[in-house]
Design an enzyme around this catalytic site. Structure first.
Site, PDB file in Angstrom:
ATOM      1  N   GLU A 340     -27.782 -40.623  23.432  1.00  0.00           N
ATOM      2  CA  GLU A 340     -28.425 -40.527  24.744  1.00  0.00           C
ATOM      3  C   GLU A 340     -28.214 -41.749  25.637  1.00  0.00           C
ATOM      4  OE1 GLU A 340     -32.277 -37.793  23.689  1.00  0.00           O
ATOM      5  OE2 GLU A 340     -32.386 -39.887  23.112  1.00  0.00           O
TER       6      GLU A 340
HETATM    7  C1  TNX Z   1     -34.110 -37.182  20.781  1.00  0.00           C
HETATM    8  S1  TNX Z   1     -32.473 -37.277  18.385  1.00  0.00           S
HETATM    9  C2  TNX Z   1     -33.827 -38.494  20.430  1.00  0.00           C
HETATM   10  C3  TNX Z   1     -34.930 -39.432  20.196  1.00  0.00           C
HETATM   11  C4  TNX Z   1     -36.265 -38.816  20.461  1.00  0.00           C
HETATM   12  C5  TNX Z   1     -36.300 -37.415  19.922  1.00  0.00           C
HETATM   13  C6  TNX Z   1     -37.623 -36.747  20.052  1.00  0.00           C
HETATM   14  C7  TNX Z   1     -31.909 -38.462  19.071  1.00  0.00           C
HETATM   15  C8  TNX Z   1     -30.683 -38.965  18.526  1.00  0.00           C
HETATM   16  N1  TNX Z   1     -32.567 -38.945  20.126  1.00  0.00           N
HETATM   17  O1  TNX Z   1     -34.751 -40.582  20.980  1.00  0.00           O
HETATM   18  O2  TNX Z   1     -37.226 -39.583  19.845  1.00  0.00           O
HETATM   19  O3  TNX Z   1     -35.329 -36.653  20.609  1.00  0.00           O
HETATM   20  O4  TNX Z   1     -37.646 -35.523  19.396  1.00  0.00           O
END
Ligand code: TNX
Length: 526
Positions: A340
């Site tokens: 992300e």
């Molecule tokens: C996505 S999964 C994220 C996390 C969040 C999560 C909450 C991922 C690699 N990144 O930063 O905590 O969703 O469900």
């Protein structure tokens, strides 16, 4: 009655009751994960205060857990003509068992656990523990006789704790390790850093933890592990054959570092409108010339912070953190995050991942990253963790990377069970217990085959998870289904069979003191 007669009388009583033990069926014992093969012989072994342990190559901790579960001391003995004994021994000749498998043979007068390595003796003991605590007939600890031969399908069977969004104490992490390892999981991934908190002491950049660790989601007081405490977690995990995989999430999810050191802060980072937090007066972000640190962050938005290669200290920071973390991590892996990175330009993101991979390699570790790292120059030396994008995950596999399967719609333990669950998120899905069990890693993603897959991991993100009660409620019982997916053969696995076994297994979870979600999809035994 004279003393010898009395003794004789007691002996004959004991003998008679022994003969009267009810018939048993080892195949019907509701073990989780389900063993590869179980052959029942219908009688029972009675565990008593006289039962001894014959074991030369066994860690003390195994005796301790067995003794605690049985309430008997299980004195040490050497091989000989013993009346009631548990034997544990290493035997490298049984190749089918592999590095983690075991054979557990239960006869009326003795129990033997055999494995090629200590991990197998540990797993055999966990199986035995499920058998012991289940059977208490007429105040006797009766264990059904027969043979179990068992070994895992996948070598990576893990869970992840997000200790950043809410800090999780050393004591709670240790309990989590005890629980996951009882279900034969062998990896605990610790998500040590994120926008909301830096949770590991880095001696060359002390303000990361001292200031960056002072809060958490919602504004609570946060916390961090000193390196000594981290080593304590690692050592505890090792006694349960669990490898700790530390994650420093970069280049995004990095605000806690930008708040600690102005020298890392940069204009690409887009601090959200709310959720800022100045921090306690005792600690401060360090200003460096014109470079002011960010505020600490207590909200739950993602992807808005980034490191920047334009800042001269960025790579020094990355090098120092990875070097210190590698030095206190005996396991072979370092997780660099990589997810992300919404405000990191794509070319810069790729440069970052390529750099991380060099630095991790220079520290003699194998790099793991979330599946987005497929965009960089990764190869068979890296591991990608699938969570949301089948395209990225398949691209990583095509580049030769091994894959850890954590599909968010199946195994994200922070997802609500349904719309009424008191905590949790639901951006990926509502995940009932059947949904999280009903899938096969080897057929889940087109372009990813059994050969690409290292194993499975169930992450528990902690935006809404605050304490051990919350952890247990979200993780259990979904986690033990994932443990079974990682351990037991895929052939013959079905929800219809599992849900009955899970329901009958519930008293065992209760005995472990686990506060689990009683899904209406399962008929729970009292
Ligand atoms: C996505 S999964 C994220 C996390 C969040 C999560 C909450 C991922 C690699 N990144 O930063 O905590 O969703 O469900």
């Amino acid at each position: 009655m004279k003393a010898p007669r009395l003794l004789l009388f007691i002996f004959s009583l004991a003998f008679a009751s022994c003969k009267n033990n009810p018939p048993t069926n080892l195949a019907d014992e509701n073990l989780i994960p389900k063993p590869v093969s179980v052959t029942a012989t219908g009688e029972s072994f009675e565990l008593t205060s006289e039962t001894v342990l014959v074991a030369t190559d066994v860690p003390e901790s195994l005796r301790d857990t067995l003794a605690a579960a049985t309430g008997f001391s299980l004195a040490s003995a050497t091989e000989g003509n013993l009346k009631s004994a548990i034997y544990m021994k290493l035997d490298s000749t049984d190749r089918e068992l592999g590095a983690e498998g075991y054979e557990l043979v239960i006869e009326t007068e003795k129990i033997s656990i055999k494995a090629t390595q200590p991990a197998g003796l540990f797993y055999g003991t966990q199986t035995l523990l499920q058998l012991i605590t289940r059977k208490q007939v007429d105040n006797k600890l009766l264990i059904p006789t027969g043979t179990i031969r068992d070994y895992p399908t996948y070598s990576w069977r893990g869970s992840m704790l997000d200790v950043s969004r809410h800090f999780i104490s050393v004591t709670d992490v240790k309990r989590y390790i005890d629980l996951i390892s009882h279900y034969k999981m062998n990896v605990l991934h610790l998500h040590l850093t994120d926008d909301q908190g830096w949770r590991i002491e880095i001696k060359s950049w002390p303000n990361l933890a001292v200031h960056g660790g002072t809060t958490q989601v919602g504004g609570g007081k946060g916390g961090f592990y000193t390196q000594e405490q981290y080593k304590e977690i690692v050592a505890h995990a090792a006694t349960r054959f669990v490898t700790i995989v530390p994650e420093i999430d970069m280049p995004s999810h990095i605000n806690a570092a930008l708040a600690a050191y102005g020298t890392l802060n940069n204009p690409e980072t887009k601090f959200p409108k709310s959720g800022n937090y100045i921090g306690p007066v005792e600690t401060q972000g360090i200003v460096d010339g014109n470079n002011k640190p960010t505020d600490l962050y207590t909200g739950i938005e993602v992807g808005w912070s980034t490191l920047s290669l334009a800042k001269p200290n960025t790579l020094k920071f990355v090098n120092d953190v990875i070097r210190e973390l590698a030095a206190i991590t005996p396991g072979p892996y370092l997780h660099i995050g990589g997810d992300e990175a919404h405000v990191t330009k794509k070319e810069e993101y790729i440069k970052f991942i390529n750099q991380f991979s060099e630095i991790v390699k220079a520290n003699n570790k194998k790099m793991i990253g979330w599946e987005e790292i497929a965009q960089a120059n990764i190869d068979g030396n890296s591991i990608a963790q699938h969570w949301a994008s089948e395209e990225h995950a398949a691209a990583a596999a095509a580049k030769g990377a091994q894959i850890i399967m954590s599909p968010s719609k199946k195994v994200y333990l922070d997802m609500q069970y349904d719309s009424t669950t008191r905590i949790g998120l639901h951006w990926a899905a509502y995940i009932e217990v059947d949904e999280s069990y009903n899938w096969d890693p080897a057929t889940r993603v087109q372009g990813i085959t059994r050969e690409n897959i290292l194993g499975v991991e169930a992450p528990l993100w902690s935006e809404t998870v605050v304490n051990m009660t919350d952890i247990e409620y979200m993780a259990f019982p979904r986690l033990i289904g994932v443990a079974e997916i990682g351990w037991s053969p895929a052939e013959g696995r079905s929800w219809d069979e599992y849900k009955v076994r899970l329901g009958k297994h519930a008293p065992h979870l209760e005995r472990l003191g686990v506060d689990f979600y009683r899904s209406p999809k399962v008929e729970w035994s009292k």
